[in-house]
Motif scaffolding. Sequence first.
Motif, short mmCIF file in Angstrom:
data_model
loop_
_atom_site.label_atom_id
_atom_site.label_comp_id
_atom_site.label_asym_id
_atom_site.label_seq_id
_atom_site.Cartn_x
_atom_site.Cartn_y
_atom_site.Cartn_z
N GLU A 113 -140.30 -35.09 52.85
CA GLU A 113 -140.74 -36.41 52.44
C GLU A 113 -139.90 -37.50 53.11
N ARG A 114 -138.60 -37.27 53.23
CA ARG A 114 -137.73 -38.23 53.92
C ARG A 114 -138.19 -38.42 55.36
N VAL A 115 -138.55 -37.33 56.00
CA VAL A 115 -139.03 -37.40 57.39
C VAL A 115 -140.34 -38.18 57.46
N ARG A 116 -141.23 -37.93 56.51
CA ARG A 116 -142.52 -38.65 56.52
C ARG A 116 -142.31 -40.16 56.39
N LEU A 117 -141.45 -40.55 55.45
CA LEU A 117 -141.23 -41.96 55.22
C LEU A 117 -140.51 -42.63 56.38
N GLY A 118 -139.59 -41.91 57.00
CA GLY A 118 -138.77 -42.52 58.04
C GLY A 118 -139.35 -42.47 59.43
N THR A 119 -140.13 -41.43 59.73
CA THR A 119 -140.63 -41.26 61.10
C THR A 119 -142.15 -41.27 61.20
N GLY A 120 -142.83 -41.10 60.07
CA GLY A 120 -144.28 -41.00 60.10
C GLY A 120 -144.78 -39.59 60.37
N LEU A 121 -143.90 -38.66 60.67
CA LEU A 121 -144.29 -37.28 60.94
C LEU A 121 -144.60 -36.56 59.62
N ARG A 122 -145.74 -35.89 59.57
CA ARG A 122 -146.14 -35.16 58.37
C ARG A 122 -145.98 -33.67 58.63
N LEU A 123 -144.83 -33.15 58.24
CA LEU A 123 -144.53 -31.74 58.43
C LEU A 123 -145.15 -30.91 57.30
N ARG A 124 -145.69 -29.78 57.65
CA ARG A 124 -146.26 -28.85 56.67
C ARG A 124 -145.42 -27.58 56.67
N ILE A 125 -144.95 -27.17 55.51
CA ILE A 125 -144.17 -25.93 55.41
C ILE A 125 -145.15 -24.77 55.41
N ILE A 126 -145.04 -23.89 56.41
CA ILE A 126 -145.95 -22.76 56.51
C ILE A 126 -145.29 -21.50 55.94
N ASP A 127 -146.11 -20.57 55.47
CA ASP A 127 -145.58 -19.34 54.91
C ASP A 127 -145.33 -18.32 56.02
N PRO A 128 -144.60 -17.25 55.72
CA PRO A 128 -144.26 -16.26 56.76
C PRO A 128 -145.49 -15.62 57.41
N ALA A 129 -146.56 -15.43 56.65
CA ALA A 129 -147.76 -14.81 57.22
C ALA A 129 -148.35 -15.68 58.32
N GLU A 130 -148.43 -16.99 58.07
CA GLU A 130 -148.97 -17.88 59.11
C GLU A 130 -148.01 -17.97 60.29
N GLU A 131 -146.72 -17.98 60.03
CA GLU A 131 -145.75 -18.02 61.11
C GLU A 131 -145.90 -16.81 62.03
N ALA A 132 -146.06 -15.62 61.42
CA ALA A 132 -146.23 -14.41 62.22
C ALA A 132 -147.52 -14.45 63.02
N ARG A 133 -148.60 -14.91 62.39
CA ARG A 133 -149.89 -14.98 63.08
C ARG A 133 -149.84 -15.92 64.28
N LEU A 134 -149.21 -17.08 64.09
CA LEU A 134 -149.13 -18.06 65.17
C LEU A 134 -148.28 -17.56 66.32
N SER A 135 -147.21 -16.84 66.01
CA SER A 135 -146.35 -16.29 67.07
C SER A 135 -147.13 -15.28 67.92
N VAL A 136 -147.93 -14.44 67.25
CA VAL A 136 -148.78 -13.49 67.98
C VAL A 136 -149.78 -14.25 68.84
N ARG A 137 -150.40 -15.27 68.26
CA ARG A 137 -151.41 -16.06 68.98
C ARG A 137 -150.83 -16.65 70.25
N GLY A 138 -149.60 -17.12 70.18
CA GLY A 138 -148.98 -17.75 71.34
C GLY A 138 -148.56 -16.77 72.42
N CYS A 139 -148.46 -15.48 72.07
CA CYS A 139 -147.97 -14.48 73.02
C CYS A 139 -149.04 -13.52 73.53
N LEU A 140 -150.29 -13.72 73.15
CA LEU A 140 -151.34 -12.75 73.48
C LEU A 140 -151.42 -12.44 74.96
N ASN A 141 -151.22 -13.44 75.81
CA ASN A 141 -151.38 -13.21 77.25
C ASN A 141 -150.21 -12.44 77.87
N LEU A 142 -149.22 -12.10 77.06
CA LEU A 142 -148.11 -11.29 77.57
C LEU A 142 -148.28 -9.81 77.22
#
Length: 385
Positions: A137-166
């Motif tokens: 919330e401090r970051v949102r108010l001070g910078t305008g950036l809206r960070l979303r806390i993701i869970d471990p399952a989404e983090e793992a899925r996104l890491s795989v998605r980014g590495c598929l071509n390897l």
Amino acid sequence: MPESDDAPRGRGDRSPRRRPRNAPPAEPGGVATGFGGSGRDAPLYGALDLGTNNCRLLIARPMRDGFRVVDSFSRIVRLGEGLSQSGRLESAAMDRAYDALAACAERVVRKGLDSHRLTAVATQACRQAENGEAFIERVRLGTGLRLRIIDPAEEARLSVRGCLNLFDPRAEAVLVIDVGGGSTELSWLKKVGREMETVGWMSAPIGVVTLAERHPEPAGSGVDWYEAMVADVEAALAAGGFADPEITRLFAAGRGHIVGTSGAITSLAGIHLNLRRYQRDRIDGLWMTRGQCDAATARLQALGPIGRAAEACIGPDRADLVLAGAAILEAVQRAWPCDRVRVADRGLREGLLLDAMRGDRKPSRRRRSHRRGQGSGRDQAAGGD
């Protein structure tokens, strides 16, 4: 690695399509964007990842075969420093992260990036900390950036998605490990038909920052110290409880490989290559054998803290963390023996970009014509993902 302000360019980013000789290559990903063949008129997209150790930003423009990075930023902030002891984000750590995020916000504005096309996420440190939401919330108010806390399952899925071509197209099983500052995500994939499908994943609540804090480096010989770190990770992996006899068989038969994404693993690759400066084009997509990983780790141990800090691919900010990363990789290799590791200087941010671009893409004129029964076979080939 030190703070980076340059858009990465690398051989791992190459595409089979021809480009002008001096044009920077696009990141792969197989995304048919529908924004036009050249991508020059396509909108910018951004991906911001606030981790336990790093704050990283990518700004890219979609291309037919993926995307082309136009700006990037990376800074070590150690947001999770002391978190494992106190359960809270410390003031100094939050200030470091806030400053880095403010720099990211400035780059977003300078590039004219539409805020709706910026995906900003936070991972383990903000998930774990009692005051993680308050910092967001401090970051949102001070910078305008809206960070979303993701869970471990989404983090793992996104890491795989980014590495598929390897992934080696000949492999029948792949283990993707994303070594973070506060956690390590592991995803096991198995070939089903012509595609790789995730058959299991886990998040071990241990990363390079937490491991280094649990096991401060002693003076002199550190063999027992290093083995203690490996044993700590092995216990965390065993507690995860993932078991798949078929994947175990494929790895034992040499028909699987590991993809490792993290600053610690790319630093290990830089030591292996004896680089005088970090070169993404030589590291991203590099294959390393188990013996080469072990040799690089032994060299890091022999260098000691001062020698590691002097290495261009490590630097003083990562000198006390790189061996913790090597210990995590070592524990994974012992649990899932295989002789091949592919190094990835990509992962979660790239996965965020590809997800956003795929979600926004519009059917090309040829694909719309095909759906109306007006497209030729050539049109069909051109319009597929």
